[in-house]
Write an enzyme that holds these catalytic residues in place. Structure first.
Site, short mmCIF file in Angstrom:
data_model
loop_
_atom_site.label_atom_id
_atom_site.label_comp_id
_atom_site.label_asym_id
_atom_site.label_seq_id
_atom_site.Cartn_x
_atom_site.Cartn_y
_atom_site.Cartn_z
CG ASN A 9 -1.74 1.25 1.35
OD1 ASN A 9 -1.81 2.04 0.40
ND2 ASN A 9 -2.38 1.44 2.50
CE LYS A 11 -0.11 3.40 4.65
NZ LYS A 11 0.04 3.53 6.10
CG HIS A 95 -5.68 2.12 5.25
ND1 HIS A 95 -5.24 3.08 6.13
CD2 HIS A 95 -4.67 1.23 5.11
CE1 HIS A 95 -4.00 2.77 6.50
NE2 HIS A 95 -3.63 1.66 5.90
CD GLU A 97 -2.81 5.75 6.61
OE1 GLU A 97 -2.81 5.76 5.37
OE2 GLU A 97 -1.89 5.24 7.28
CD GLU A 167 -3.21 -2.11 7.46
OE1 GLU A 167 -2.10 -2.33 6.97
OE2 GLU A 167 -3.90 -1.11 7.17
N GLY A 173 2.97 2.73 10.65
CA GLY A 173 3.93 3.81 10.44
C GLY A 173 4.69 4.22 11.69
CB SER A 212 5.68 -1.37 11.84
OG SER A 212 5.35 -0.01 12.06
P1 13P Z 1 3.35 0.69 7.54
O1 13P Z 1 3.84 -0.62 6.99
O2 13P Z 1 4.09 1.88 6.99
O3 13P Z 1 3.28 0.68 9.04
O4 13P Z 1 1.85 0.88 7.02
C1 13P Z 1 0.92 -0.13 7.23
C2 13P Z 1 -0.30 0.18 6.48
O5 13P Z 1 -1.06 1.05 6.83
C3 13P Z 1 -0.57 -0.61 5.26
O6 13P Z 1 -1.88 -0.41 4.81
#
Ligand code: 13P
Length: 253
Positions: A9, A11, A95, A97, A167, A173, A212
């Protein structure tokens, strides 16, 4: 046996040129990985160019979001049919976010997932608790509510195709990965909830872990019985790092 599924992903990262450059380096690195599904979700703007660069490879294309409607006056939105037109096979929905920054509800996620199935696409439905919810011992309650709400109306014949991504928001992140044991505990709970809802068909649903995931922790995570893949943010931006994740070693936790 559930076939592992490793998804990137990106983003809001990478231009069309950067996406094509990634593909040129990544595709040769993973062409031998024939026992897993590999997916990359770039921003909408890079779908066309990346799709062309991935054509004929074993790497599938995904979107990071979708609108549940097929067409009409929805400024700024992208429909399932438009994703089919670009040879997308998957789309991420719900997601954290999107849930926290753009107010998406379980109901919105359920409508998007249903629209994707109707268009012949596979949704990757994300769920996961916040740090506050975990510390208040509400993880299972939150995850259960998200599963029930986000999969409302899911038809039995679509069950096997579904991909879920657990997640935990506190691990995204932050470099703070859930331990394999913590992740497995929630994945087992999710599987149990899916079994109660869909019966034995739940055993075919792939549940990814996200938050992560890195080359140095993927092996231990993938060695857990109910972790069937990974949804990777930061570490998926680099072709070598994501290739190492795709080539995880099971049983080395
Ligand atoms: P990270 O791997 O950067 O922590 O992000 C995870 C994520 O949100 C994947 O959708």
């Amino acid at each position: 046996m559930r076939r592992p599924i490793l998804a990137a992903n990106w983003k809001m990262q990478k231009t069309t040129g950067e996406a094509a450059e990634f593909a040129a380096r990544f595709v040769p690195l993973v062409k031998d990985a024939d026992a897993v599904d590999i997916v990359v979700a770039p921003p909408f703007t890079a779908l066309d160019r990346l799709g062309q660069a991935l054509a004929g490879s074993n790497v599938a294309l995904a979107a990071q979001n979708v609108n549940a409607e097929e067409s009409g006056a929805f400024t700024g939105e992208i429909s399932p049919g438009m994703l089919v037109d670009l040879d997308c096979r998957y789309a991420i929905v719900g997601h954290s976010e999107r849930r926290t920054l753009y107010g998406e509800s379980d109901d919105d996620v359920a409508r998007k997932a249903a629209a994707l199935f109707a268009a012949g696409l596979t949704p990757i439905v994300c769920i996961g608790e916040s740090l506050e919810e975990r510390e208040a011992d509400r993880t299972f309650e939150v995850v259960e509510r998200q599963i029930d709400g986000s999969l409302a109306g899911l038809r039995a014949e679509s069950t096997a195709e579904l991909v879920l991504a657990y997640e935990p928001i506190w691990a995204i992140g932050t470099g703070r990965t859930a331990t394999p044991e913590i992740a497995q505990e929630v994945h087992a709970f999710v599987r149990d909830r899916l079994r109660r809802r869909f019966g034995a068909a739940a055993d075919a649903i792939r549940i990814q872990y996200g938050g992560s995931v890195k080359p140095d922790n993927v092996d231990a995570l993938m060695s857990q019985p109910d972790i069937d893949g990974a949804l990777v943010g930061g570490a998926s931006l680099d072709p070598e790092a994501f290739s190492r994740i795709v080539h995880f070693q099971q049983g080395t936790s």
